[in-house]
Design a protein around this motif. Structure first.
Motif, PDB file in Angstrom:
ATOM      1  N   GLY C 130       0.923  -1.229  -0.295  1.00  0.00           N
ATOM      2  CA  GLY C 130      -0.176   0.021  -0.069  1.00  0.00           C
ATOM      3  C   GLY C 130       1.125   1.530   0.484  1.00  0.00           C
ATOM      4  N   THR C 131       1.908   1.190   0.841  1.00  0.00           N
ATOM      5  CA  THR C 131       2.448   2.996   1.107  1.00  0.00           C
ATOM      6  C   THR C 131       3.654   3.044  -0.104  1.00  0.00           C
ATOM      7  N   LEU C 132       3.811   1.666  -0.644  1.00  0.00           N
ATOM      8  CA  LEU C 132       4.721   1.867  -1.527  1.00  0.00           C
ATOM      9  C   LEU C 132       4.766   2.656  -2.243  1.00  0.00           C
ATOM     10  N   THR C 133       3.199   2.127  -3.546  1.00  0.00           N
ATOM     11  CA  THR C 133       2.882   2.693  -4.165  1.00  0.00           C
ATOM     12  C   THR C 133       1.535   3.624  -4.572  1.00  0.00           C
ATOM     13  N   LEU C 134       0.871   3.523  -3.406  1.00  0.00           N
ATOM     14  CA  LEU C 134      -0.237   4.048  -3.096  1.00  0.00           C
ATOM     15  C   LEU C 134      -0.047   5.110  -2.271  1.00  0.00           C
ATOM     16  N   ARG C 135       1.024   5.463  -1.408  1.00  0.00           N
ATOM     17  CA  ARG C 135       1.089   6.373  -0.609  1.00  0.00           C
ATOM     18  C   ARG C 135       2.611   7.191  -1.083  1.00  0.00           C
ATOM     19  N   ALA C 136       3.249   6.906  -2.750  1.00  0.00           N
ATOM     20  CA  ALA C 136       4.392   7.473  -2.630  1.00  0.00           C
ATOM     21  C   ALA C 136       4.314   9.123  -3.254  1.00  0.00           C
ATOM     22  N   ASP C 137       4.912   9.467  -2.846  1.00  0.00           N
ATOM     23  CA  ASP C 137       5.118  11.220  -2.971  1.00  0.00           C
ATOM     24  C   ASP C 137       4.701  11.480  -4.187  1.00  0.00           C
ATOM     25  N   ASN C 138       5.488  10.821  -5.464  1.00  0.00           N
ATOM     26  CA  ASN C 138       4.664  11.121  -6.974  1.00  0.00           C
ATOM     27  C   ASN C 138       3.385  10.725  -7.700  1.00  0.00           C
ATOM     28  N   PRO C 139       2.688  11.784  -7.796  1.00  0.00           N
ATOM     29  CA  PRO C 139       1.620  11.769  -7.711  1.00  0.00           C
ATOM     30  C   PRO C 139       1.114  10.675  -9.546  1.00  0.00           C
ATOM     31  N   ALA C 140       2.050  10.630 -10.437  1.00  0.00           N
ATOM     32  CA  ALA C 140       2.649   9.413 -11.267  1.00  0.00           C
ATOM     33  C   ALA C 140       2.527   8.012 -11.162  1.00  0.00           C
ATOM     34  N   GLN C 141       3.886   8.236  -9.860  1.00  0.00           N
ATOM     35  CA  GLN C 141       3.836   7.243  -9.727  1.00  0.00           C
ATOM     36  C   GLN C 141       2.136   6.159  -8.431  1.00  0.00           C
ATOM     37  N   ARG C 142       1.652   7.153  -7.822  1.00  0.00           N
ATOM     38  CA  ARG C 142       0.373   6.554  -7.345  1.00  0.00           C
ATOM     39  C   ARG C 142      -0.755   6.287  -8.511  1.00  0.00           C
ATOM     40  N   MET C 143      -0.584   7.118  -9.690  1.00  0.00           N
ATOM     41  CA  MET C 143      -1.249   7.250 -10.348  1.00  0.00           C
ATOM     42  C   MET C 143      -1.448   5.381 -11.361  1.00  0.00           C
ATOM     43  N   ARG C 144      -0.146   5.227 -12.057  1.00  0.00           N
ATOM     44  CA  ARG C 144       0.479   4.064 -11.913  1.00  0.00           C
ATOM     45  C   ARG C 144      -0.283   2.868 -11.049  1.00  0.00           C
ATOM     46  N   ALA C 145       0.309   3.062  -9.966  1.00  0.00           N
ATOM     47  CA  ALA C 145       0.273   2.117  -8.525  1.00  0.00           C
ATOM     48  C   ALA C 145      -1.798   1.620  -8.696  1.00  0.00           C
ATOM     49  N   ALA C 146      -2.210   2.732  -8.949  1.00  0.00           N
ATOM     50  CA  ALA C 146      -4.082   2.271  -8.671  1.00  0.00           C
ATOM     51  C   ALA C 146      -4.444   1.698  -9.912  1.00  0.00           C
ATOM     52  N   SER C 147      -3.540   2.242 -11.739  1.00  0.00           N
ATOM     53  CA  SER C 147      -4.278   1.223 -12.082  1.00  0.00           C
ATOM     54  C   SER C 147      -3.429  -0.446 -12.150  1.00  0.00           C
ATOM     55  N   THR C 148      -2.305  -0.385 -11.698  1.00  0.00           N
ATOM     56  CA  THR C 148      -1.520  -1.369 -12.156  1.00  0.00           C
ATOM     57  C   THR C 148      -2.256  -2.834 -10.979  1.00  0.00           C
ATOM     58  N   LEU C 149      -2.821  -1.724 -10.153  1.00  0.00           N
ATOM     59  CA  LEU C 149      -4.187  -2.670  -8.680  1.00  0.00           C
ATOM     60  C   LEU C 149      -5.145  -2.899 -10.030  1.00  0.00           C
ATOM     61  N   PHE C 150      -5.897  -2.037 -10.225  1.00  0.00           N
ATOM     62  CA  PHE C 150      -7.002  -2.136 -11.109  1.00  0.00           C
ATOM     63  C   PHE C 150      -6.650  -3.014 -11.799  1.00  0.00           C
ATOM     64  N   SER C 151      -5.676  -3.489 -12.218  1.00  0.00           N
ATOM     65  CA  SER C 151      -6.049  -4.544 -13.679  1.00  0.00           C
ATOM     66  C   SER C 151      -5.637  -6.139 -12.856  1.00  0.00           C
ATOM     67  N   GLU C 152      -5.227  -5.644 -11.322  1.00  0.00           N
ATOM     68  CA  GLU C 152      -5.089  -7.313 -10.563  1.00  0.00           C
ATOM     69  C   GLU C 152      -5.952  -7.237  -9.498  1.00  0.00           C
ATOM     70  N   ALA C 153      -7.330  -6.140  -9.831  1.00  0.00           N
ATOM     71  CA  ALA C 153      -8.201  -7.273  -8.743  1.00  0.00           C
ATOM     72  C   ALA C 153      -7.689  -7.863  -7.474  1.00  0.00           C
ATOM     73  N   ASP C 154      -7.167  -7.018  -6.820  1.00  0.00           N
ATOM     74  CA  ASP C 154      -6.800  -8.224  -5.923  1.00  0.00           C
ATOM     75  C   ASP C 154      -7.441  -7.389  -4.539  1.00  0.00           C
ATOM     76  N   PRO C 155      -8.705  -8.389  -4.169  1.00  0.00           N
ATOM     77  CA  PRO C 155      -9.523  -8.294  -3.414  1.00  0.00           C
ATOM     78  C   PRO C 155      -8.796  -8.139  -1.549  1.00  0.00           C
ATOM     79  N   GLU C 156      -7.246  -8.300  -1.135  1.00  0.00           N
ATOM     80  CA  GLU C 156      -6.595  -8.147  -0.733  1.00  0.00           C
ATOM     81  C   GLU C 156      -5.880  -6.788   0.105  1.00  0.00           C
ATOM     82  N   MET C 157      -6.011  -5.886  -1.417  1.00  0.00           N
ATOM     83  CA  MET C 157      -5.637  -4.997  -1.336  1.00  0.00           C
ATOM     84  C   MET C 157      -6.934  -3.909  -1.101  1.00  0.00           C
ATOM     85  N   ILE C 158      -8.127  -3.959  -0.999  1.00  0.00           N
ATOM     86  CA  ILE C 158      -9.698  -3.509  -0.999  1.00  0.00           C
ATOM     87  C   ILE C 158      -9.185  -2.231   0.808  1.00  0.00           C
TER      88      ILE C 158
END
Lengths: 383, 340, 542
Positions: C130-158
C-alpha cells in the motif's frame, strides 16, 4: 488530317501488309525447315504475336486520342478486362486437369476453399460466350464511364486523371482474392483453346494469324470511321469542341461513340494477347501499362492509322532488345522517349513525314495559285 | 403591362389599410379600387384606352363602383392571383410576335453583375447592332442566349414561347440560333468545304454521321454558301491557312449553313482591313434580308454602314436604344462609351 | 523568395525541435539487489527489514516479489541463495525473476527453499504494498500503482486502497484508486450492494478492461441486483467504447488526411496555381525521402550524436534537392510545353520514370531504412484511443507547411508575383514582372515542398523508388476534389478524403474502401467538375 486524301490507298497497303504477315509468318514458321534462311523461329512468332496485339491496343487509343483528343490513361483497363474474359474461358477449359483435379472450380478457388463457382463465371466454358464478354465488358465499362465523364464535360487532364484512377481502382479490385479472379496471381496454367493445346507451335502460329486479322479489321474499322463525316466531326471536336456545340452537334455523343468503340478494340486486343502469353494478372491494370500505350501511339504518330501500329511494334521491339541486353537502361530510355517525343517529335514519325510532304505540296500549290491570282479574281485580304 | 401592375399595387395597398369588416363612408371607394384589376370586363378589354377610363384613381370611379360591386370577388388573394395571371398572359402576347425576348435577365459571377436586369427584344427579320464598352455584358448576353451560361434570374424566350434557359448549346443551335465568336473559331484541320459541310443543317445523330453520304443537294448548298462568302476558290484550303478575314467569313458561312433564324455575330470586323470590313458589312446586310441578325461591334463606322437600330449596353443593362444618330447623341452614351 | 525561405525553415525547425521527451531518470537504489537479501536463512525480523527497505525504494516493480512473498511463492535457490518467484510445475518448479517476471527455467523442487512467512510478515507486506506505491510522493507513481491494482483486482488490497483513498488529495489519482477498489470489490466476497456500487464505478471508467471485468463478473455472479448493475454498466461502457472507436477513426482519418495534404500541397502549387500537370511530383516526394536517408546515413557514420536532429537537417536539404530538380525540369522541359497540358503530362511522366530508375540504380530497388528520432517514436493515450507521436507530428507538420505556404503566397513579393502571373500573364509582364523567372521559382517552390513532404513521409512509409507513385494519383484527386487553384480546398479535400477513407475501411476493408473512395470522387467530379471550392468567373472555362 493531312492524310485525308491519301487515306484510301494507304489503308489498303497497310491492311495488305498485315494480312500478308498473317499468312506468311506462320507458313515460314511451320512450313520451312529449321535451317532454312527464311525460317521464322517459334519464339519470334510468339513475340510478334504479342506486339500485334499491342498494335491493336495502340490503334484503339489512337482513335480516341489522335482523332477526338481524349488522352485516356486507362486503356490498359479495357485491354486487361478483355484479357480476363478470355482468361476465364481458358481457365474453364482446364477442367479436371488442374492441380486439385476439380472438374469445375479453377485451382485458386479450390485453394480458397470455395465450394461453388461464382455466378459471374457461368457461361465462360462456352467460347462464344467468352467472345461476347470480351466485347461487352470493356465496351460497357467504356460506355458507362464515358457517358458520365463526357456528359458532365470533364475534359483535358481531368479526364486523363480520372481514367487513370479508373484503372488504378480496377487494379486494386483485381488484387483482391475474394473478387474471384485469382487475386495476385491472376489466371494462368492454361491448357488448351478450342481444343488445341495452347503451348503447341501450330496454335501459336494460328493465334499470330488471328491477331493480324484482328489488327487488319481494326485498321479498316478505324479507317472507315475516320474517313466518314463522323471522323471529320471527331477532328472538329478535338480542335474546337465548343464550336461543334454551337452548330448543333453533341460532342459528348461523338466522344462516347469513339470511346466505346475504342474500349471494345482494346478488349479484343487483350483477349488475343492472353492465350499468347499464357497468363493474365492484375499487373495489366497498372497505370504504367496504360501510359506506355500512349507513348507507342505518340512515337508512331497520333491521328494517323499507320503511326500507332508502327509505334507499338517499334517501341516494343526496342523494349525487348534493351531489357535483355541492358535491363537497367530501359526505363531511362522509355522516360527519355516520352520527353523526346513530346518536345521534339510531337507529330510522331508518320505525322512528321506526312507533314513534310504536305508542306511540300502546299508550297507547290501556292506557286500554282500565284499564277491564277495574277488574273485577279477576288480581292484577297492582306495577311 | 405596366398599368396592370400599378392597378394591382393599388388594390393590394388599399386592402392592407382596410379591415375586412370595415364599413362607413370610405367603403365604396375601396371597393372600386379593389375591383379595378380583377374584373372580367377588364380581361376582355385590356386596351390602353379602356384602361385609362378605369384608372383615373380614387376620385373618378366613385359613381361607377356602386353598380359594379356585386360581380367582384371580394377575396384579396384571389384578386392578386388573377392580377399575376393576367400580367403573365399580357407578357405572353407581347413576346409572341418577337423572335428573341429577354426580360429582367440577371447573371452575376462572384458578386460581379455581368448582366443586370437586361431586357431586350428582337423582332422577326430585324437586324440589330449592339454596342457598349468593354465589360458591358455583350458576350455574357450571347452566352445566355446560346445556352452556354444560365442566367440567375429573368426570362429568355425564342420565337415567342421556347424558353431558352431550359436548353443546352446543341439544342439551341438546332432550333435555329447561330453564333459567331469574337475570336474566329473554325475547324483548322479541315478544308473550307468540310467546315461548311459539318455545319449544314440536317440530322445531328452520331450514327447518321457515320454512314452519311455526300449528295448533289448537299453539294449545291455548299456551293451557294461558298459563293455568298466569297470563298469558292478556297474550298480545298485548310482553314488553318486562311487569312484572319477569310476565317471570319468562313465562320459566317458556317452559320449560314446551319440555316438559322437568328444569327448572333460577335465583333465580326475586329482586325479586318477596311476593304474586308466593307465586304463584311455587305455580307451581313445580304444575310439580314432573310434572317434576324444581332451584331456586337465596336467599330462605329461599321455600325453606321449597317444602318440599323442600335442598342447600347452598359454595366449589364440597356443604356440607350434607337437609331445610331439618336444613340450616339445620347449624353449617357457619350459619357460612358463614345467619349466627349 | 529570399525572405520566404528562411522564415519557412525557421518555423519548421521550431516545430520539429519543440519538446523532447523529459528524461525521468532518477538515481535509485537497485530493487533487484535488495530483493536478493531475502535469500538464505533469515530471521523474520530480517525479512521484515528487507520488506521495509523494498518499500522505501518506491519502485513499483518490487510489488511482484512482495506479493509472491505474501502468497508463499517466493523461494531462494540453495546453490547460490538467488531469489526467485516459483510456481509448481509437475514435480518441479518453474522459476521467474522476482523483478522482471521473466522465466528463468525450471528446477527440481529440492533445489529451492521457501522464504518463510507468518501473519505479521503478510501484514507487513500488505502495508508495504500500500505505502510503497499508493502512498508514494509522486502522484504519477500513485496513478501507476492504482492502474496496476486495477488490473490485478486483488481483494486483499481493499484495505490499503481504502486508506489511500482517504488520504489522497489528487482528484484524478483518487478516482483511479476508487476504480481499483471497485475492481477489487468485484473479485471479493463482499455483499451484492457493494458490488453493484462497484459496477457503477467501473461504468464511469468505461474502457475495454473494465468491460471484460464486468462481463466476467456478470457471467459469474448469481445475485440479481449485482448482475443488473453490472449489465447496465456494460451497456454504458459499450456505448463509450463505440464513441471512442469513432474518435479513433477520425484520428486515423486526419492522420491519413495530413499525409495526403503533404503529398498534394506542392501539387496544389504546380498544378493548382500554375496549371502544370507534373506527373513527376511523386518523385519529388521520393527525392525528399531519400535525402533524409542520405542525411541519416551520413550522421550515423560521422556524427551519431546529431541523430535526433537528422530530420531538421534533412528538411532544408530536401527542399533544395527537390526544388533544384524542379527548377531544372521547368527550365529544361516544361517551359516549352506551356499551354499543352497533355504533352506536359507525358513529358513529366517520362521524367518520373527517369528519376525512379536513377534512384533505383543509385540506392538499389529495395526499401531503405530511415530511422525515427526518439521524439517521433512511441504513443500516448487520449481517452480510449492511442495517439502515436509520429502521426501527431506529421499532422502538425502538414498544417505548418500549409500555413507557411499560404503565407508565402499571400504575404511575400514572390507570392504576389505568382498570383499576378497566373491571373494575367501578359499584364504581369507589362508591369515589369519577369514571368519566366516567376514560373521557374513557382515550380521550384512546389517541387521543394514536395521534397519536404518526403522528409515527413519517410517517417511512416517505406522509402523505396516507388514511394512517389503511390501518392501521385491520390494527390491529384485531392487537388481536383478540393478545387484547382484553391489551397483551402486542398486542405479540406485532403482531410475529408482521409476521414472518409478511414470510416469506410472497417466496413469495406482497406482496398475496397479505397476503391469506393475513388468511385465516389469520380462521381463527384461528374457533379462538380471544378471541385469542392470551385473558382467561379467568366473566364474560368474560356
Amino acid at each position: 488530317m493531312i492524310l485525308a486524301r491519301f487515306l484510301g490507298p494507304r489503308v489498303w497497303i497497310l491492311v495488305a501488309v498485315i494480312l500478308a504477315a498473317a499468312v506468311l509468318v506462320p507458313m515460314a514458321n511451320l512450313g520451312l525447315p529449321r535451317d532454312h534462311p527464311l525460317h521464322v523461329p517459334s519464339y519470334a512468332v510468339q513475340l510478334w504475336g504479342r506486339f500485334v496485339c499491342y498494335a491493336l491496343l495502340a490503334l484503339a487509343l489512337d482513335l480516341v486520342w489522335g482523332y477526338v483528343g481524349i488522352l485516356s490513361l486507362g486503356h490498359g483497363a479495357f485491354f486487361a478486362l478483355g484479357g480476363y474474359a478470355m482468361g476465364m474461358y481458358l481457365m474453364r477449359q482446364i477442367g479436371a486437369r488442374g492441380g486439385y483435379g476439380n472438374p469445375v472450380l479453377p485451382d485458386f478457388m479450390v485453394s480458397l476453399n470455395w465450394k461453388e463457382l461464382p455466378w459471374y463465371w457461368y457461361g465462360f466454358d462456352q467460347f462464344w460466350f467468352a467472345c461476347l464478354m470480351v466485347v461487352l465488358v470493356p465496351g460497357l465499362l467504356a460506355f458507362v464511364f464515358g457517358f458520365f465523364a463526357f456528359r458532365s464535360r470533364v475534359t483535358g487532364v481531368y479526364l486523363s486523371i480520372i481514367t487513370q484512377a479508373m484503372t488504378y481502382a480496377l487494379l486494386l479490385a483485381f488484387f483482391r482474392n475474394d473478387m474471384g479472379f485469382g487475386g495476385n496471381n491472376g489466371l494462368t496454367d492454361f491448357k488448351d483453346i478450342l481444343g488445341f493445346p495452347i503451348q503447341a507451335v501450330s496454335t501459336r502460329a494460328a493465334l499470330f494469324a488471328a491477331s493480324c486479322v484482328a489488327l487488319a479489321i481494326g485498321v479498316l474499322l478505324v479507317g472507315w470511321i475516320t474517313r466518314s463525316k463522323l471522323g471529320k466531326l471527331m477532328i472538329a471536336v478535338r480542335d474546337a469542341e465548343s464550336r461543334t456545340r454551337f452548330i448543333g452537334w453533341r460532342p459528348e455523343y461523338v466522344k462516347l461513340f469513339a470511346f466505346t468503340v475504342s474500349g471494345v478494340m482494346a478488349g479484343v486486343a487483350g483477349a488475343l494477347y492472353v492465350p499468347q502469353v499464357g497468363i493474365i494478372n492484375p499487373g495489366e491494370f497498372s497505370p504504367l501499362n496504360s501510359i506506355e500505350v500512349v507513348i507507342w501511339a505518340a512515337v508512331g504518330g497520333r491521328g494517323t492509322l499507320i503511326g500507332p501500329v508502327l509505334g507499338a511494334l517499334l517501341v516494343n521491339y526496342g523494349k525487348t532488345i534493351f531489357t535483355t541486353v541492358w535491363p537497367e537502361t530501359w526505363l531511362f530510355l522509355l522516360g527519355g522517349l516520352f520527353v523526346f517525343v513530346t518536345l521534339l517529335l510531337p507529330r510522331g514519325i508518320v505525322g512528321t513525314i506526312d507533314h513534310g510532304f504536305d508542306a511540300f505540296r502546299a508550297t507547290r500549290r501556292a506557286r500554282d495559285a500565284e499564277k491564277g491570282e495574277a488574273a485577279g479574281a477576288v480581292p484577297n485580304p492582306a495577311e | 403591362m405596366v398599368e396592370t401592375k400599378v392597378a394591382g399595387k393599388v388594390a393590394g395597398d388599399v386592402h392592407t389599410l382596410t379591415t375586412p369588416q370595415g364599413s362607413g363612408p370610405g367603403k365604396p371607394v375601396r371597393n372600386a379600387a379593389e375591383a379595378a384589376g380583377p374584373r372580367p370586363v377588364e380581361e376582355r378589354s385590356r386596351g390602353p384606352g379602356e384602361r385609362a377610363v378605369v384608372e383615373p384613381g380614387p376620385a373618378g370611379p366613385q359613381a361607377e363602383s356602386s353598380h359594379r360591386e356585386p360581380d367582384v370577388s371580394p377575396h384579396p388573394y384571389a384578386a392578386l392571383m388573377r392580377e399575376r395571371r393576367l400580367a403573365a398572359e399580357a407578357e405572353g402576347r407581347a413576346r409572341r410576335d418577337t423572335l428573341l425576348y429577354l426580360s429582367g435577365v440577371t447573371k452575376s459571377f462572384d458578386g460581379f453583375k455581368a448582366i443586370n436586369n437586361l431586357s431586350l427584344v428582337i423582332e422577326k427579320g430585324e437586324m440589330r447592332a449592339i454596342i457598349g464598352p468593354n465589360g458591358a455584358g455583350k458576350t455574357t448576353m450571347m452566352d445566355i442566349i446560346t445556352g452556354k451560361t444560365r442566367p440567375d434570374r429573368g426570362e429568355v424566350f425564342f420565337n415567342g414561347d421556347v424558353d431558352l434557359t431550359h436548353h443546352d448549346e446543341a439544342a439551341i443551335a438546332s432550333m435555329g440560333i447561330g453564333r459567331k465568336f469574337q475570336k474566329p473559331t473554325v475547324f483548322e484541320s479541315h478544308t473550307v468545304e468540310d467546315n461548311i459541310r459539318l455545319s449544314l443543317s440536317g440530322p445531328r445523330s452520331v450514327l447518321e454521321a457515320l454512314v452519311h453520304r455526300k449528295d448533289e443537294a448537299e453539294r449545291e448548298r455548299i456551293e451557294a454558301i461558298l459563293e455568298t462568302t466569297r470563298l469558292t476558290d478556297k474550298r480545298k484550303t485548310f482553314a488553318a491557312n486562311l487569312s484572319h478575314g477569310q476565317k471570319q467569313w468562313l465562320e459566317i458561312g458556317m452559320l449560314l449553313a446551319q440555316d438559322p433564324e437568328l444569327l448572333l455575330v460577335d465583333e465580326p470586323v475586329a482586325g479586318m482591313t477596311d476593304a474586308e470590313t466593307e465586304e463584311t458589312a455587305r455580307l451581313l446586310r445580304e444575310i439580314a434580308a432573310t434572317r434576324s441578325v444581332v451584331v456586337v461591334e465596336h467599330d462605329m463606322s461599321f455600325v453606321r454602314a449597317l444602318g440599323v437600330k442600335v442598342t447600347c449596353l452598359h454595366e449589364g443593362s440597356v443604356l440607350s436604344e434607337g437609331s445610331l444618330d439618336k444613340v450616339s447623341n445620347d449624353p449617357k452614351v457619350i459619357e460612358v462609351y463614345l467619349g466627349r | 523568395m529570399n525572405r520566404a525561405i528562411p522564415w519557412l525553415l525557421l518555423s519548421l525547425a521550431v516545430l520539429l525541435f519543440g519538446p523532447g521527451p523529459a528524461a525521468a531518470q532518477q538515481a535509485e537504489a537497485d530493487p533487484a539487489a535488495i530483493v536478493q537479501k531475502f535469500g538464505g536463512k533469515q530471521s523474520f525480523d530480517a525479512t521484515e527489514a528487507v520488506i521495509a527497505e523494498l518499500a522505501a525504494t518506491g519502485d513499483e516493480r518490487v510489488a511482484r516479489a512482495l506479493r509472491a512473498l505474501r502468497d508463499g511463492d517466493l523461494y531462494w535457490r540453495e546453490s547460490d541463495e538467488a531469489v526467485f518467484v516459483a510456481t509448481r510445475k509437475g514435480g518441479d518448479y518453474e522459476i521467474f525473476d522476482p523483478i522482471t517476471g521473466a522465466s528463468a527455467g525450471t528446477v527440481p523442487s529440492g533445489d529451492l527453499q521457501k522464504v518463510r512467512v507468518k501473519n505479521s510478515i503478510r501484514n507487513a507486506v500488505t502495508g508495504a504494498l500500500g505505502t510503497l506505491t499508493l502512498r508514494a510522493d509522486n502522484p504519477a507513481q500513485r496513478m501507476r500503482a492504482a492502474s496496476t491494482l486495477f488490473s490485478e483486482a486483488d481483494p486483499e488490497m481493499i484495505g490499503p486502497l481504502d486508506a489511500a483513498i482517504a488520504a489522497e488529495e489528487d482528484a484524478a489519482v483518487k478516482a483511479r484508486m476508487e476504480e481499483a477498489r471497485a475492481s477489487a470489490v468485484l473479485a471479493s466476497d463482499l455483499p451484492a450492494e457493494d458490488k453493484a456500487a462497484a459496477a457503477k464505478v467501473l461504468a464511469g471508467r468505461a474502457d475495454r478492461e473494465s468491460l471484460t471485468m464486468l462481463i466476467r463478473f456478470a457471467g459469474a455472479t448469481d445475485d440479481p441486483v449485482a448482475r443488473q448493475a453490472a449489465e447496465a454498466a456494460i451497456v454504458a461502457i459499450q456505448n463509450n467504447i463505440a464513441f471512442w472507436n469513432q474518435m479513433q477513426n477520425v484520428w486515423y482519418g486526419l492522420s491519413l488526411g495530413s499525409v495526403l495534404l503533404l503529398a498534394a500541397i506542392g501539387l496544389a502549387i504546380t498544378f493548382g496555381v500554375m496549371g502544370v500537370i507534373n506527373m513527376a511530383h511523386g518523385e519529388m516526394v521520393m527525392l525528399g525521402a531519400y535525402t533524409t536517408f542520405v542525411v541519416q546515413e551520413f550522421i550515423r557514420n560521422n556524427a551519431p550524436g546529431l541523430f535526433e536532429w537528422s530530420l531538421a537537417i534533412a528538411l532544408p536539404l530536401a527542399f533544395l534537392v527537390s526544388g533544384a530538380v524542379g527548377l531544372v525540369m521547368e527550365r529544361g522541359l516544361i517551359r516549352f510545353l506551356y499551354g499543352r497540358p497533355l504533352e506536359t503530362l507525358l513529358a513529366t511522366f517520362g521524367v518520373s520514370l527517369i528519376l525512379q530508375q536513377a534512384v533505383r540504380t543509385i540506392f538499389g530497388p529495395s526499401n531503405r531504412q530511415v530511422g525515427n528520432p526518439d521524439w517521433m517514436s512511441g504513443a500516448f493515450d487520449v481517452g480510449l484511443m492511442s495517439v502515436t507521436w509520429n502521426r501527431l507530428w506529421i499532422i502538425v507538420f502538414a498544417l505548418v507547411v500549409f500555413l507557411a505556404l499560404l503565407a508565402v503566397l499571400n504575404r511575400t513579393p514572390l507570392g504576389l508575383q505568382m498570383r499576378a502571373v497566373t491571373q494575367n500573364r501578359r499584364m504581369a509582364a507589362a508591369m515589369g514582372i519577369r514571368t519566366p523567372w516567376v514560373d521557374a521559382m513557382t515550380f521550384a517552390l512546389g517541387s521543394g515542398i514536395a521534397g519536404i513532404a518526403g522528409v515527413a513521409l519517410s517517417q511512416i512509409d517505406n522509402v523505396s523508388p516507388n514511394l512517389g507513385q503511390s501518392y501521385i494519383i491520390d494527390s491529384f484527386l485531392v487537388v481536383v476534389f478540393g478545387g484547382v487553384g484553391n489551397l483551402w480546398g486542398t486542405l479540406v479535400g485532403a482531410m475529408s478524403l482521409g476521414v472518409v477513407n478511414k470510416f469506410l475501411e472497417p466496413y469495406a476493408g482497406a482496398v475496397l474502401g479505397k476503391i469506393v473512395v475513388l468511385v465516389l470522387i469520380i462521381l463527384f467530379i461528374q457533379k462538380r467538375p471544378r471541385g469542392l471550392f470551385a473558382q467561379k468567373g467568366r473566364f474560368v472555362d474560356a
